[in-house]
Design an enzyme around this catalytic site. Sequence first.
Site, PDB file in Angstrom:
ATOM      1  NE  ARG A 107      -3.857   0.603   1.926  1.00  0.00           N
ATOM      2  CZ  ARG A 107      -5.082   0.681   2.446  1.00  0.00           C
ATOM      3  NH1 ARG A 107      -5.305   1.412   3.515  1.00  0.00           N
ATOM      4  NH2 ARG A 107      -6.078   0.032   1.900  1.00  0.00           N
ATOM      5  CG  HIS A 134      -8.419   0.168  -2.853  1.00  0.00           C
ATOM      6  ND1 HIS A 134      -7.627  -0.916  -2.468  1.00  0.00           N
ATOM      7  CD2 HIS A 134      -9.122   0.525  -1.736  1.00  0.00           C
ATOM      8  CE1 HIS A 134      -7.837  -1.179  -1.199  1.00  0.00           C
ATOM      9  NE2 HIS A 134      -8.737  -0.326  -0.734  1.00  0.00           N
ATOM     10  CD  GLN A 137     -12.996  -1.994  -0.557  1.00  0.00           C
ATOM     11  OE1 GLN A 137     -12.179  -1.954   0.346  1.00  0.00           O
ATOM     12  NE2 GLN A 137     -14.203  -2.528  -0.402  1.00  0.00           N
ATOM     13  CG  ASP A 221     -13.411   6.372  -1.089  1.00  0.00           C
ATOM     14  OD1 ASP A 221     -13.434   6.248   0.151  1.00  0.00           O
ATOM     15  OD2 ASP A 221     -12.393   6.174  -1.769  1.00  0.00           O
ATOM     16  CB  CYS A 261     -13.918   1.172  -0.064  1.00  0.00           C
ATOM     17  SG  CYS A 261     -13.195   2.815   0.151  1.00  0.00           S
ATOM     18  NE  ARG A 289     -10.102  -5.361   0.429  1.00  0.00           N
ATOM     19  CZ  ARG A 289      -9.353  -4.347   0.885  1.00  0.00           C
ATOM     20  NH1 ARG A 289      -9.936  -3.269   1.352  1.00  0.00           N
ATOM     21  NH2 ARG A 289      -8.034  -4.380   0.821  1.00  0.00           N
TER      22      ARG A 289
HETATM   23  N1  NVA Z   1      -9.836   6.591  -1.432  1.00  0.00           N
HETATM   24  C1  NVA Z   1      -9.463   6.238  -0.076  1.00  0.00           C
HETATM   25  C2  NVA Z   1      -9.704   4.781   0.162  1.00  0.00           C
HETATM   26  C3  NVA Z   1      -9.336   4.301   1.533  1.00  0.00           C
HETATM   27  C4  NVA Z   1      -9.531   2.836   1.715  1.00  0.00           C
HETATM   28  C5  NVA Z   1      -8.001   6.600   0.156  1.00  0.00           C
HETATM   29  O1  NVA Z   1      -7.179   6.377  -0.745  1.00  0.00           O
HETATM   30  O2  NVA Z   1      -7.691   7.119   1.226  1.00  0.00           O
HETATM   31  N1   CP Z   2     -11.190  -0.120   2.439  1.00  0.00           N
HETATM   32  C1   CP Z   2      -9.917  -0.200   2.876  1.00  0.00           C
HETATM   33  O1   CP Z   2      -8.980  -0.481   2.114  1.00  0.00           O
HETATM   34  O2   CP Z   2      -9.780   0.003   4.203  1.00  0.00           O
HETATM   35  P1   CP Z   2      -8.422   0.194   5.034  1.00  0.00           P
HETATM   36  O3   CP Z   2      -7.848   1.523   4.655  1.00  0.00           O
HETATM   37  O4   CP Z   2      -8.865   0.129   6.450  1.00  0.00           O
HETATM   38  O5   CP Z   2      -7.477  -0.920   4.670  1.00  0.00           O
END
Ligand code: NVA
Ligand code: CP
Length: 307
Positions: A107, A134, A137, A221, A261, A289
Amino acid sequence: MPDGSIRHFLQLADFTRDEIEHVFERSRVIKDRFKRYEFYQPLRDRTLAMVFEKASTRTRVSFEAGMYQMGGSVIHITTGDSQLGRAEPIEDTARVISRMVDLVMIRTYEQTKIERFAAYSRVPVINGLTNEYHPCQILADIFTFIEQRGAIAGRTVAWIGDANNMAYTWLQAAKLLGFTVHVSTPPAYALDPKLAPPGPHFKVFDNPRDAARGAHLVTTDVWTSMGYEAENEARRQAFTHWRVDAALMKFAAPDALFMHCLPAHRGEEVTEEVLEGPQSVVWDEAENRLHVQKALMEYLLLGRDVH
Ligand code: NVA
Ligand code: CP
């Protein structure tokens, strides 16, 4: 030397429709076994390294629990507690980690970072979220839709809010799986045509109500994704009309689902009433997930020779 023969999952479009359908079918089998407390440990002696440069709850817990449930083990590192935070090059990190483990999940920020890592990795690399995509997800989201409503091909998904990693991955999914996304973002936060080249799989609407009209799934989101916190206040103002509330849900099909998500900000991108309401499937979506990622790891490590 980069090894181009390894399969990675850096974006949804790295897989064919047939491969995604295989992962969904295996997700169903793996979930069913899990619910019946049946042991399924095909990844004994396999190790997953998880590299987090951004925070996580769902991604960490689902990958970690999933790997243990399948008989393997997990190593968790972050920028702060590894040499990544002290500027060791990604390419060096990739060459070292991938000699010690069987699979890597990352990540991070720019997509180019996981592409560089993957280019030097001896083992498959999974995108656990980047600024651009992502894909894990979206596997969970579409698997959830199929569980609840059947095939997604031919359906309409309304994306309300930011043109972010989730939005771009929905667009890739629509192209691969044959459905349509209706996108509505504030004008200053529109889709980047480099990440969303025009095509028949999506349409853009100025008004979120027009995007929601007739949709089989409404999804949104956070207004501010990780890494963009400096824009928080400007975004809070710009996105006010891109909140999913009960009035917006009325424009969708009567049996439309709501997904997010998570983590959600109640009162910003979604109201409490919608998030906790009867159309919301966010908790199933989060649980899935676990199941889709177990199927994904199984596919990347064992291919289709599984039972
Ligand atoms: N779009 C959000 C998703 C978090 C799971 C982010 O990138 O922070
Ligand atoms: N939806 C998602 O990826 O959640 P986290 O940021 O908690 O991993």
